[in-house]
Design an enzyme around this catalytic site. Structure first.
Site, mmCIF file in Angstrom:
data_model
loop_
_atom_site.group_PDB
_atom_site.id
_atom_site.type_symbol
_atom_site.label_atom_id
_atom_site.label_comp_id
_atom_site.label_asym_id
_atom_site.label_seq_id
_atom_site.Cartn_x
_atom_site.Cartn_y
_atom_site.Cartn_z
ATOM 1 N N ASP A 89 42.528 79.941 66.297
ATOM 2 C CA ASP A 89 43.757 79.565 66.985
ATOM 3 C C ASP A 89 44.078 78.129 66.610
ATOM 4 O O ASP A 89 43.203 77.328 66.321
ATOM 5 C CB ASP A 89 43.613 79.736 68.493
ATOM 6 C CG ASP A 89 44.948 79.514 69.182
ATOM 7 O OD1 ASP A 89 45.984 79.804 68.547
ATOM 8 O OD2 ASP A 89 44.971 79.042 70.327
ATOM 9 N N ASP A 271 43.206 89.119 72.240
ATOM 10 C CA ASP A 271 42.036 88.283 72.507
ATOM 11 C C ASP A 271 42.197 87.762 73.910
ATOM 12 O O ASP A 271 43.317 87.677 74.418
ATOM 13 C CB ASP A 271 41.948 87.094 71.546
ATOM 14 C CG ASP A 271 42.806 85.941 72.015
ATOM 15 O OD1 ASP A 271 44.038 86.040 71.865
ATOM 16 O OD2 ASP A 271 42.275 84.976 72.576
ATOM 17 N N CYS A 309 27.416 103.481 80.070
ATOM 18 C CA CYS A 309 27.562 102.450 79.036
ATOM 19 C C CYS A 309 26.349 102.424 78.114
ATOM 20 O O CYS A 309 25.208 102.499 78.557
ATOM 21 C CB CYS A 309 27.759 101.088 79.697
ATOM 22 S SG CYS A 309 27.904 99.715 78.538
ATOM 23 N N CYS A 311 25.617 99.898 76.091
ATOM 24 C CA CYS A 311 25.330 98.533 75.650
ATOM 25 C C CYS A 311 23.855 98.188 75.869
ATOM 26 O O CYS A 311 23.166 98.822 76.663
ATOM 27 C CB CYS A 311 26.235 97.533 76.368
ATOM 28 S SG CYS A 311 25.621 96.943 77.957
ATOM 29 N N CYS A 314 22.920 97.652 79.636
ATOM 30 C CA CYS A 314 22.862 98.847 80.481
ATOM 31 C C CYS A 314 21.713 99.785 80.078
ATOM 32 O O CYS A 314 21.264 100.593 80.883
ATOM 33 C CB CYS A 314 24.198 99.588 80.439
ATOM 34 S SG CYS A 314 25.505 98.702 81.331
ATOM 35 N N HIS A 340 27.479 92.502 78.127
ATOM 36 C CA HIS A 340 28.018 93.756 78.658
ATOM 37 C C HIS A 340 29.543 93.775 78.621
ATOM 38 O O HIS A 340 30.147 94.744 78.154
ATOM 39 C CB HIS A 340 27.543 94.009 80.091
ATOM 40 C CG HIS A 340 28.282 95.142 80.738
ATOM 41 N ND1 HIS A 340 27.958 96.465 80.529
ATOM 42 C CD2 HIS A 340 29.390 95.160 81.524
ATOM 43 C CE1 HIS A 340 28.823 97.240 81.162
ATOM 44 N NE2 HIS A 340 29.706 96.468 81.773
#
Length: 376
Positions: A89, A271, A309, A311, A314, A340
């Site tokens: 950015d 984003d 989930c 991930c 998890c 997560h």
RNA sequence: GGAUGAGUUCCCGAGUGGUUAAAGGGGGCAGACUGUAAAUCUGCUGCGCGAGCUACGGUGGUUCGAAUCCACCCUCAUCCA
């Protein structure tokens, strides 16, 4: 290079290719403002949570460690060990977020550093040079992100100036990319639409910037004070004026619902700091809604944050453990929470893409747009 | 056995006659967060819907009025035998 693969209504499924790889869109870019994901995630962690694009910030890296340092270290990719696609950015958001510490002129913006107060001048050319030194794959044009609501009298000359700044960005960017020692000669440039909450200013500005040969276009200046519906209305107004064959990026947005609604309105890139910041503050996302992991009710809850989930967090830890880490102020708590939430956002985008591929995005939107916002 | 000092709301701690359900921390409970000046910020935290009730170690007293003054008692800390 952007390839539109499929559409469903205004929603688009695409593929974007840049110097560091191919990006499947719609995509959520994971924010690492200072070359690191807040909460203690490394580039290696980003890979594990299926991040496609990393995003860093021009203003912050210019201040510290200095884009000259990053350049000397071989560019930001090498510096932070991220070899995937990266967007920087421009510093335009800091014109908004550090509004008490800057002065705008036609030439550019003079900031008083939020770190030590020293003066920093940043105009379109400076922002382009810094981003060139960082070597990102996508450089964002230097714009003025205008707070909402602002008066038409303020916004009109501001977005006219942002247009002139884009012309200067484009000229400087083209020049820098052809230098023999440029860090990333394939760096692309995205222009940014402004115009506050005024549809006619927005569409005028979009028509103007669309005439400049950018690699993509962003809608900026949203989610900065206006009502959510106003944001959606502005996207609806601007979208028909955006080139179909180039990616569209809705800057700084947003909640899972905002993203689903953004995709439905034709946005490809997103984003937001929200998933990471919320994670650090204990608000976690699940497919049934949000969870405040600090709440007493999770004190002895043996379940993972989200049972469905996949991930790494998890797969391993209970809500009770996460809650304990937060209550104890252990930094592992934040790190796991950020992992997560970013995994969740990346998975959200994967499911959106899968739905678009299957032609079932409408159903997906109906099922999840509201649900993901609610406390479960 | 003697000498000092101290006992305040969940904890630490301020408060030495009324404006004190009692400063300030901590802890606890809850909320906010949108291109990151954020591991930050904001509430609430004796009981009761309420009139009100119960609270500053205990008991009694002085006073129009006491966490604050007095007496005795209990407990703790330190020092001396």
């Amino acid at each position: 290079m952007f390839k539109l693969l499929k559409t469903e209504g205004n929603a688009r499924r695409g593929e974007f290719t840049c110097g560091h790889g191919v990006v499947q869109t719609p995509v959520f870019m994971n924010v690492g403002t200072q070359g690191a994901i807040k909460g203690g995630l490394s580039a290696h962690d980003l890979r594990n949570i299926h991040c496609q694009v990393e995003l860093s910030n021009t203003y912050h890296l210019h201040l510290r460690p200095g884009d000259d340092v990053v350049r000397q270290m071989g560019g930001l990719h090498k510096f932070m060990d991220w070899d995937g696609p990266m967007l920087t950015d421009s510093g335009g958001f800091q014109v908004f977020s550090l509004s008490g510490l800057r002065k705008i002129t036609e030439e550019g913006v003079t900031f008083s550093s939020h770190l030590d107060g020293h003066r920093i001048f940043m105009g379109p050319e400076e922002s382009m040079r810094i981003q060139s030194n960082l070597g990102s794959d996508i450089a964002m044009a230097f714009d003025e992100c205008v707070e909402n609501p602002s008066t038409r009298e303020y916004v009109k000359p501001s977005c006219e100036r942002t247009l002139r700044w884009l012309e200067r960005c484009k000229a400087e960017h083209d020049k820098l990319n052809t230098l023999p020692d440029t860090v990333n000669p394939q760096q692309m440039l995205f222009g940014i639409n402004q115009g506050g909450i005024y549809p006619e200013l927005r569409t005028w500005h979009m028509d103007q910037i669309a005439q400049i040969d950018c690699d993509g276009f962003a809608i900026g200046g949203l989610a900065v004070g206006e009502e959510t519906q106003v944001m959606y209305d502005i996207i609806d107004a601007v979208e028909p004026h955006m080139p179909k064959d180039k990616p569209r990026y809705l800057m700084g947005v947003g909640t899972p619902s905002n993203i689903i609604e953004g995709v439905a309105r034709g946005v490809d890139f997103f984003d937001c700091v929200m998933p990471a910041r919320n994670a650090r503050h204990g608000k976690l996302y699940t497919w049934d809604g949000t969870v405040n992991i600090k709440n007493e009710k999770y004190k002895t809850d043996p379940l993972p944050i989200d049972e469905t989930c996949q991930c790494p967090v998890c797969q391993t830890y209970s809500r009770a453990y996460l809650r304990h880490l937060f209550a104890s102020g252990e930094m592992l708590g934040m790190r796991l929470a950020v992992m997560h939430n970013l995994y969740f956002y990346n998975e959200l985008m994967a499911r959106i893409r899968a739905a678009l591929d299957a032609g079932t995005f409408g159903e997906f939107r109906a099922k999840y747009s509201q649900k993901l916002e609610e406390r479960c």
